[in-house]
Motif scaffolding. Structure first.
Motif, PDB file in Angstrom:
ATOM      1  N   TYR A  14       0.820  -1.209   0.000  1.00 42.22           N
ATOM      2  CA  TYR A  14       0.000   0.000   0.000  1.00 42.22           C
ATOM      3  C   TYR A  14       0.859   1.268   0.000  1.00 42.22           C
ATOM      4  O   TYR A  14       2.043   1.240   0.357  1.00 42.22           O
ATOM      5  N   SER A 252      -2.117   6.113  -5.686  1.00 39.92           N
ATOM      6  CA  SER A 252      -3.147   5.759  -4.716  1.00 39.92           C
ATOM      7  C   SER A 252      -4.492   6.377  -5.058  1.00 39.92           C
ATOM      8  O   SER A 252      -5.513   5.986  -4.491  1.00 39.92           O
ATOM      9  N   ASN A 256      -5.878   0.030  -5.718  1.00 38.66           N
ATOM     10  CA  ASN A 256      -6.018  -0.765  -4.504  1.00 38.66           C
ATOM     11  C   ASN A 256      -5.856  -2.217  -4.926  1.00 38.66           C
ATOM     12  O   ASN A 256      -5.779  -2.506  -6.126  1.00 38.66           O
ATOM     13  N   PHE A 284      -4.588   1.556   7.773  1.00 38.04           N
ATOM     14  CA  PHE A 284      -5.730   2.253   7.185  1.00 38.04           C
ATOM     15  C   PHE A 284      -5.967   3.550   7.947  1.00 38.04           C
ATOM     16  O   PHE A 284      -6.043   3.567   9.173  1.00 38.04           O
ATOM     17  N   SER A 285      -6.107   4.657   7.215  1.00 34.85           N
ATOM     18  CA  SER A 285      -6.225   5.962   7.863  1.00 34.85           C
ATOM     19  C   SER A 285      -7.650   6.496   7.909  1.00 34.85           C
ATOM     20  O   SER A 285      -7.931   7.437   8.653  1.00 34.85           O
ATOM     21  N   ALA A 286      -8.572   5.945   7.108  1.00 31.71           N
ATOM     22  CA  ALA A 286      -9.954   6.431   7.123  1.00 31.71           C
ATOM     23  C   ALA A 286     -10.633   6.002   8.420  1.00 31.71           C
ATOM     24  O   ALA A 286     -10.375   4.921   8.944  1.00 31.71           O
ATOM     25  N   ASN A 313      -9.291  10.774   2.685  1.00 32.61           N
ATOM     26  CA  ASN A 313      -9.143   9.402   3.172  1.00 32.61           C
ATOM     27  C   ASN A 313     -10.314   8.530   2.756  1.00 32.61           C
ATOM     28  O   ASN A 313     -10.139   7.347   2.411  1.00 32.61           O
ATOM     29  N   GLN A 317     -10.235   5.137   0.331  1.00 30.23           N
ATOM     30  CA  GLN A 317     -10.611   3.833   0.860  1.00 30.23           C
ATOM     31  C   GLN A 317     -11.912   3.290   0.272  1.00 30.23           C
ATOM     32  O   GLN A 317     -12.118   2.076   0.224  1.00 30.23           O
ATOM     33  N   GLU A 320     -11.969   0.333  -2.377  1.00 32.14           N
ATOM     34  CA  GLU A 320     -11.520  -0.938  -1.805  1.00 32.14           C
ATOM     35  C   GLU A 320     -12.581  -1.521  -0.879  1.00 32.14           C
ATOM     36  O   GLU A 320     -12.830  -2.734  -0.889  1.00 32.14           O
ATOM     37  N   SER A 321     -13.242  -0.671  -0.092  1.00 32.89           N
ATOM     38  CA  SER A 321     -14.273  -1.178   0.815  1.00 32.89           C
ATOM     39  C   SER A 321     -15.449  -1.764   0.042  1.00 32.89           C
ATOM     40  O   SER A 321     -16.117  -2.682   0.517  1.00 32.89           O
ATOM     41  N   ASN A 339      -2.359  -5.951   7.695  1.00 39.39           N
ATOM     42  CA  ASN A 339      -2.699  -4.540   7.791  1.00 39.39           C
ATOM     43  C   ASN A 339      -3.764  -4.380   8.867  1.00 39.39           C
ATOM     44  O   ASN A 339      -4.412  -5.350   9.252  1.00 39.39           O
ATOM     45  N   SER A 341      -6.316  -0.964  11.005  1.00 36.36           N
ATOM     46  CA  SER A 341      -6.636   0.457  11.108  1.00 36.36           C
ATOM     47  C   SER A 341      -5.698   1.162  12.082  1.00 36.36           C
ATOM     48  O   SER A 341      -5.351   0.629  13.142  1.00 36.36           O
TER      49      SER A 341
END
Length: 420
Positions: A14, A252, A256, A284-286, A313, A317, A320-321, A339, A341
């Motif tokens: 990532y 980015s 993903n 993960f930053s979100a 963010n 994300q 990918e979610s 990975n 959060s």
């Protein structure tokens, strides 16, 4: 006795700026546990931004042998990349408490008074890209993307108006039943587009053999909006009369694991090959929000760095979610994810910063502990992966030795008998 199924190992790393050191620590543990370099274990390396820095370094050949030579070895191992982030981090991201303010003044000036003196005083709010460029040039030298030890895919978003129709035609694609799959011409004549810069071992497809300097491709993939200006460079594809102009920003934006698999990797997998995909994260930053908190941000607050760039963010994300559950179901036991959060233990003493430009020694130490916690929480899967990687590498070595013996038998021994 049936031949063992061939396995293709795909590594996705990532993005995340300085948080790339989290992935470097995880890859270092993989190398230490198996006793092998990542280039010995992985067939296809991919991932955007800081992930492309790691992937390109781990596939750059040492200078004593060219990439095609049987004795060629990687110039770097993951432990060297941990040192890279520790050594270069504060040069690339020097402490600057007023960067966001300078960027705000620059934008305000451009939209209203447009004074040249203000523009020169406050600049753009970007970090100086020269430090990142110099660091990458020291890593890769003049190595070309098509000279790497293993297959490498670097995603770059090209903001120039150069669309897919300018690229060479690919060979026909077929589905699993052997039926031809119709190709869609690029239907967006304006705006930028996602660009997969590839070197795929054994592929004859023009788009799989990009002729571009490695540090140019990586620098384009690392040009995170609001942190660095876009990076302009040229790419030459076989069969095209002239190089393609690129003004690259952070890969980015679109890349993903799910999109990369379907957009850049899947059609290079041969029928009958088993695919194992390894996802190595940077945290993960979100995060989630209550409606009251979100509405309180207002129009500008959702993109304010002081609020941790909540909308940015989310946009990174969200795709990918939407895809990951189905992707994970398709991959099954062949998907290994390392990975978690960054908000899981928010506020704890060991929680690293979610900011991609925090290169402070204190945060580097926190990111090491964060990487350790990811491995501890996934110990069983990590052990299984290490066993699989060693077993797959040994099988591949056996096939190479058998092939070499057959070549010697067909070429060397007849010549020797004629001499005798």
């Amino acid at each position: 006795m049936a031949k063992p199924q061939k396995t293709k190992i795909v590594l996705y790393v990532y993005g995340g700026g300085m948080r790339g050191i989290v992935a470097a620590h995880i890859l270092q543990r993989l190398e230490e546990t198996t006793g092998l370099a990542m280039a010995d274990m992985v067939d296809i390396f991919t991932g955007p931004s800081t992930g492309s820095i790691l992937n390109a370094a781990l596939t750059t050949p040492a200078t004593n042998y060219p990439a095609w030579h049987p004795s060629a070895r990687p110039r770097f191992k993951a432990k060297h990349m941990v040192r890279f982030y520790e050594r270069e981090g504060q040069k690339i991201f020097p402490p600057d408490r007023f960067r966001a303010f300078r960027g705000f003044i620059h934008d305000f000036n451009n939209r209203t008074i447009k004074l040249g003196q203000l523009n020169s005083l406050f600049k753009h709010g970007h970090y100086n890209p020269a430090h990142l460029r110099d660091a990458l040039q020291r890593l890769y030298g003049e190595t070309n993307l098509n000279e790497t030890l293993r297959s490498l895919v670097i995603p770059v978003y090209n903001i120039d108006n150069v669309h897919q129709n300018h690229l060479p035609e690919e060979e026909e694609m077929y589905d699993s039943s052997g039926a031809a799959v119709p190709r869609l011409k690029a239907h967006m004549s304006e705006g930028g587009h996602a660009l997969w810069l590839k070197r795929i071992e054994g592929s004859t497809k023009p788009e799989a053999n990009a002729n571009v300097r490695l540090y140019d491709a990586v620098l384009g993939s690392c040009a995170a909006p609001t942190y660095f200006p876009c990076h302009h460079f040229q790419v030459k594809f076989p069969g095209t009369p002239a190089p393609v102009e690129c003004s690259g920003i952070d890969g980015s934006i679109f890349a993903n694991p799910c999109i990369t698999w379907h957009g850049a990797v899947r059609h290079h997998i041969k029928p009958g090959e088993r695919v194992v995909m390894i996802l190595v994260g940077t945290g993960f930053s979100a995060r989630s929000f209550k409606k009251e908190d979100w509405n309180r941000f207002g129009g500008l607050g959702v993109v304010d760095p002081r609020n941790d760039l909540p909308l940015i963010n989310i946009l990174f994300q969200a795709p990918e979610s939407a895809l990951m559950e189905g992707f994970a179901e398709d991959m099954g036991e062949n998907l290994f994810v390392f990975n978690k959060s960054l908000h899981a233990e928010r506020g704890g003493p060991d929680t690293p910063s979610i900011q991609i430009d925090d290169a402070s020694p204190e945060n580097l130490e926190k990111m090491k502990r964060f990487a350790d916690s990811i491995l501890e929480e996934n110990q069983a899967r990590f052990d299984k992966l290490c066993h699989l990687l060693v077993q797959n590498r040994d099988q591949g070595q056996g096939e190479k030795e058998n092939l070499l013996k057959r070549i010697q038998k067909r070429v060397f021994y007849p010549v020797l008998s004629r001499v005798q």
